[in-house]
Motif scaffolding. Sequence first.
Motif, PDB file in Angstrom:
ATOM      1  N   GLY A 220      16.138  25.340  16.658  1.00  0.00           N
ATOM      2  CA  GLY A 220      17.010  24.261  17.106  1.00  0.00           C
ATOM      3  C   GLY A 220      17.648  23.444  15.999  1.00  0.00           C
ATOM      4  N   ARG A 221      17.308  23.722  14.754  1.00  0.00           N
ATOM      5  CA  ARG A 221      17.904  22.981  13.646  1.00  0.00           C
ATOM      6  C   ARG A 221      19.311  23.491  13.350  1.00  0.00           C
ATOM      7  NH1 ARG A 221      12.418  23.288  12.028  1.00  0.00           N
ATOM      8  NH2 ARG A 221      11.548  21.275  11.407  1.00  0.00           N
ATOM      9  N   THR A 222      20.117  22.633  12.815  1.00  0.00           N
ATOM     10  CA  THR A 222      21.433  23.061  12.377  1.00  0.00           C
ATOM     11  C   THR A 222      21.319  23.761  11.032  1.00  0.00           C
ATOM     12  OG1 THR A 222      21.939  21.037  11.161  1.00  0.00           O
ATOM     13  CG2 THR A 222      22.475  21.067  13.519  1.00  0.00           C
ATOM     14  N   LEU A 223      22.347  24.507  10.685  1.00  0.00           N
ATOM     15  CA  LEU A 223      22.354  25.161   9.374  1.00  0.00           C
ATOM     16  C   LEU A 223      22.302  24.119   8.264  1.00  0.00           C
ATOM     17  CD1 LEU A 223      22.629  27.733   7.665  1.00  0.00           C
ATOM     18  CD2 LEU A 223      25.121  27.521   7.915  1.00  0.00           C
ATOM     19  N   ALA A 224      23.055  23.054   8.418  1.00  0.00           N
ATOM     20  CA  ALA A 224      23.080  22.006   7.390  1.00  0.00           C
ATOM     21  C   ALA A 224      21.702  21.376   7.213  1.00  0.00           C
ATOM     22  CB  ALA A 224      24.112  20.945   7.750  1.00  0.00           C
ATOM     23  N   ASP A 225      21.013  21.113   8.318  1.00  0.00           N
ATOM     24  CA  ASP A 225      19.674  20.522   8.229  1.00  0.00           C
ATOM     25  C   ASP A 225      18.704  21.468   7.523  1.00  0.00           C
ATOM     26  OD1 ASP A 225      20.491  18.239   9.504  1.00  0.00           O
ATOM     27  OD2 ASP A 225      19.752  18.835  11.483  1.00  0.00           O
ATOM     28  N   THR A 226      18.811  22.747   7.833  1.00  0.00           N
ATOM     29  CA  THR A 226      17.926  23.737   7.228  1.00  0.00           C
ATOM     30  C   THR A 226      18.170  23.839   5.729  1.00  0.00           C
ATOM     31  OG1 THR A 226      17.886  25.009   9.301  1.00  0.00           O
ATOM     32  CG2 THR A 226      17.194  26.144   7.293  1.00  0.00           C
ATOM     33  N   ILE A 227      19.427  23.918   5.339  1.00  0.00           N
ATOM     34  CA  ILE A 227      19.766  24.012   3.915  1.00  0.00           C
ATOM     35  C   ILE A 227      19.282  22.782   3.167  1.00  0.00           C
ATOM     36  CG2 ILE A 227      21.680  24.056   2.277  1.00  0.00           C
ATOM     37  CD1 ILE A 227      23.201  25.778   4.336  1.00  0.00           C
ATOM     38  N   ALA A 228      19.533  21.614   3.737  1.00  0.00           N
ATOM     39  CA  ALA A 228      19.112  20.373   3.080  1.00  0.00           C
ATOM     40  C   ALA A 228      17.598  20.326   2.899  1.00  0.00           C
ATOM     41  CB  ALA A 228      19.588  19.173   3.886  1.00  0.00           C
ATOM     42  N   ALA A 229      16.857  20.793   3.897  1.00  0.00           N
ATOM     43  CA  ALA A 229      15.400  20.770   3.814  1.00  0.00           C
ATOM     44  C   ALA A 229      14.895  21.739   2.753  1.00  0.00           C
ATOM     45  CB  ALA A 229      14.794  21.106   5.167  1.00  0.00           C
ATOM     46  N   VAL A 230      15.506  22.925   2.664  1.00  0.00           N
ATOM     47  CA  VAL A 230      15.106  23.886   1.632  1.00  0.00           C
ATOM     48  C   VAL A 230      15.348  23.297   0.245  1.00  0.00           C
ATOM     49  CG1 VAL A 230      15.607  26.131   0.604  1.00  0.00           C
ATOM     50  CG2 VAL A 230      15.466  25.907   3.094  1.00  0.00           C
ATOM     51  N   HIS A 231      16.514  22.689   0.060  1.00  0.00           N
ATOM     52  CA  HIS A 231      16.813  22.057  -1.230  1.00  0.00           C
ATOM     53  C   HIS A 231      15.797  20.969  -1.565  1.00  0.00           C
ATOM     54  CE1 HIS A 231      21.367  23.224  -1.064  1.00  0.00           C
ATOM     55  NE2 HIS A 231      20.631  24.192  -1.565  1.00  0.00           N
ATOM     56  N   GLU A 232      15.542  20.115  -0.601  1.00  0.00           N
ATOM     57  CA  GLU A 232      14.690  18.947  -0.851  1.00  0.00           C
ATOM     58  C   GLU A 232      13.230  19.330  -1.043  1.00  0.00           C
ATOM     59  OE1 GLU A 232      13.283  14.796   1.372  1.00  0.00           O
ATOM     60  OE2 GLU A 232      14.906  16.005   2.221  1.00  0.00           O
ATOM     61  N   LEU A 233      12.741  20.255  -0.226  1.00  0.00           N
ATOM     62  CA  LEU A 233      11.311  20.551  -0.221  1.00  0.00           C
ATOM     63  C   LEU A 233      10.891  21.610  -1.234  1.00  0.00           C
ATOM     64  CD1 LEU A 233      10.687  20.525   3.639  1.00  0.00           C
ATOM     65  CD2 LEU A 233      10.176  18.715   1.991  1.00  0.00           C
ATOM     66  N   THR A 234      11.824  22.458  -1.669  1.00  0.00           N
ATOM     67  CA  THR A 234      11.437  23.558  -2.555  1.00  0.00           C
ATOM     68  C   THR A 234      12.262  23.623  -3.843  1.00  0.00           C
ATOM     69  OG1 THR A 234      12.962  25.260  -1.694  1.00  0.00           O
ATOM     70  CG2 THR A 234      10.904  24.903  -0.492  1.00  0.00           C
ATOM     71  N   GLY A 235      13.450  23.070  -3.835  1.00  0.00           N
ATOM     72  CA  GLY A 235      14.322  23.192  -4.996  1.00  0.00           C
ATOM     73  C   GLY A 235      15.018  24.534  -5.106  1.00  0.00           C
ATOM     74  N   ALA A 236      14.773  25.436  -4.170  1.00  0.00           N
ATOM     75  CA  ALA A 236      15.422  26.744  -4.185  1.00  0.00           C
ATOM     76  C   ALA A 236      16.885  26.616  -3.774  1.00  0.00           C
ATOM     77  CB  ALA A 236      14.709  27.710  -3.240  1.00  0.00           C
ATOM     78  N   LEU A 237      17.679  27.566  -4.221  1.00  0.00           N
ATOM     79  CA  LEU A 237      19.059  27.655  -3.759  1.00  0.00           C
ATOM     80  C   LEU A 237      19.093  28.347  -2.404  1.00  0.00           C
ATOM     81  CD1 LEU A 237      20.770  28.836  -7.089  1.00  0.00           C
ATOM     82  CD2 LEU A 237      20.467  26.499  -6.252  1.00  0.00           C
ATOM     83  N   VAL A 238      20.247  28.298  -1.746  1.00  0.00           N
ATOM     84  CA  VAL A 238      20.390  28.914  -0.427  1.00  0.00           C
ATOM     85  C   VAL A 238      21.626  29.794  -0.402  1.00  0.00           C
ATOM     86  CG1 VAL A 238      20.788  28.526   2.039  1.00  0.00           C
ATOM     87  CG2 VAL A 238      19.197  27.056   0.782  1.00  0.00           C
ATOM     88  N   MET A 239      21.444  31.021   0.082  1.00  0.00           N
ATOM     89  CA  MET A 239      22.549  31.939   0.340  1.00  0.00           C
ATOM     90  C   MET A 239      22.709  32.075   1.841  1.00  0.00           C
ATOM     91  SD  MET A 239      23.008  35.935  -0.822  1.00  0.00           S
ATOM     92  CE  MET A 239      24.187  37.008  -0.006  1.00  0.00           C
ATOM     93  N   ALA A 240      23.907  31.802   2.343  1.00  0.00           N
ATOM     94  CA  ALA A 240      24.189  31.911   3.769  1.00  0.00           C
ATOM     95  C   ALA A 240      24.817  33.268   4.060  1.00  0.00           C
ATOM     96  CB  ALA A 240      25.126  30.792   4.215  1.00  0.00           C
ATOM     97  N   ASP A 241      24.145  34.072   4.870  1.00  0.00           N
ATOM     98  CA  ASP A 241      24.661  35.377   5.271  1.00  0.00           C
ATOM     99  C   ASP A 241      25.587  35.185   6.472  1.00  0.00           C
ATOM    100  OD1 ASP A 241      23.082  36.445   3.305  1.00  0.00           O
ATOM    101  OD2 ASP A 241      21.574  37.263   4.666  1.00  0.00           O
ATOM    102  N   CYS A 242      26.866  35.437   6.284  1.00  0.00           N
ATOM    103  CA  CYS A 242      27.875  35.140   7.299  1.00  0.00           C
ATOM    104  C   CYS A 242      28.581  36.402   7.772  1.00  0.00           C
ATOM    105  CB  CYS A 242      28.895  34.147   6.740  1.00  0.00           C
ATOM    106  SG  CYS A 242      28.155  32.562   6.247  1.00  0.00           S
TER     107      CYS A 242
END
Length: 236
Positions: free
Chosen positions: A107-129
């Motif tokens: 139920g999370r948005t893509l933006a919320d998920t990306i922000a959480a990954v950045h904040e909690l892990t410091g990893a980058l994010v690749m979006a498969d589109c």
Amino acid sequence: MNKLIAHLRHRLVVSCQAYPGEPMRTPDTMRRVALAAAKGGAAGIRAQGVADIAAIREAVDLPLIGLWKDGDDDVFITPTLEHALAVARAGAHVVALDGTARPRPDGRTLADTIAAVHELTGALVMADCSTLGEGIAAAAAGADLVGTTLSGYTAYTSKQPGPDLDLVAQLASAIDVPVIAEGRIHTPAQAAQALRAGAWAVVVGTAITHPSTITGWFASAMADANPAVTEAKLWL
């Protein structure tokens, strides 16, 4: 610019994945495949599953794009935040996840998920589109990389025999985020075409790391050339 992203510019990422039920589907086998790809000149590795990611991260000193395929829903590439966090914690420098417009299972948005990954892990994010609109939206949502991975693999896109170079070119012109060409890139010539279309980097998987499919290409072509040949076990 991020050092990892700069390192990948105009270079090859090799996707080291095996399908369920295949003899190569073990973390140690994928670790060895990744080592071979690194020896061949790969600039990065893409891998699936936390066990494979952990094994490859320990053995291979290259940027590692990780994902976790899970579930039977439309969204199955790192479908939830929990999956994304597990991928990062297993050792992925970049978390690849579904970047389409489809609803996510948690139920999370893509933006919320990306922000959480950045904040909690410091990893980058690749979006498969799979479409131009999805790539633009993913970039706006904070994705560090946008891939064409899912073009032809969603219900609303058509699967081409080769890579979707038009989508690569459209995304490269529309967004400032680096575009990663991925999907059905089967020859060195196609990889070079993807770069000329504007790709920042190119991911190749099946054509390098999937012996069953590669064998099938050869066997099929030879069968077509010799239709009279049967599958009789002449060696018996």
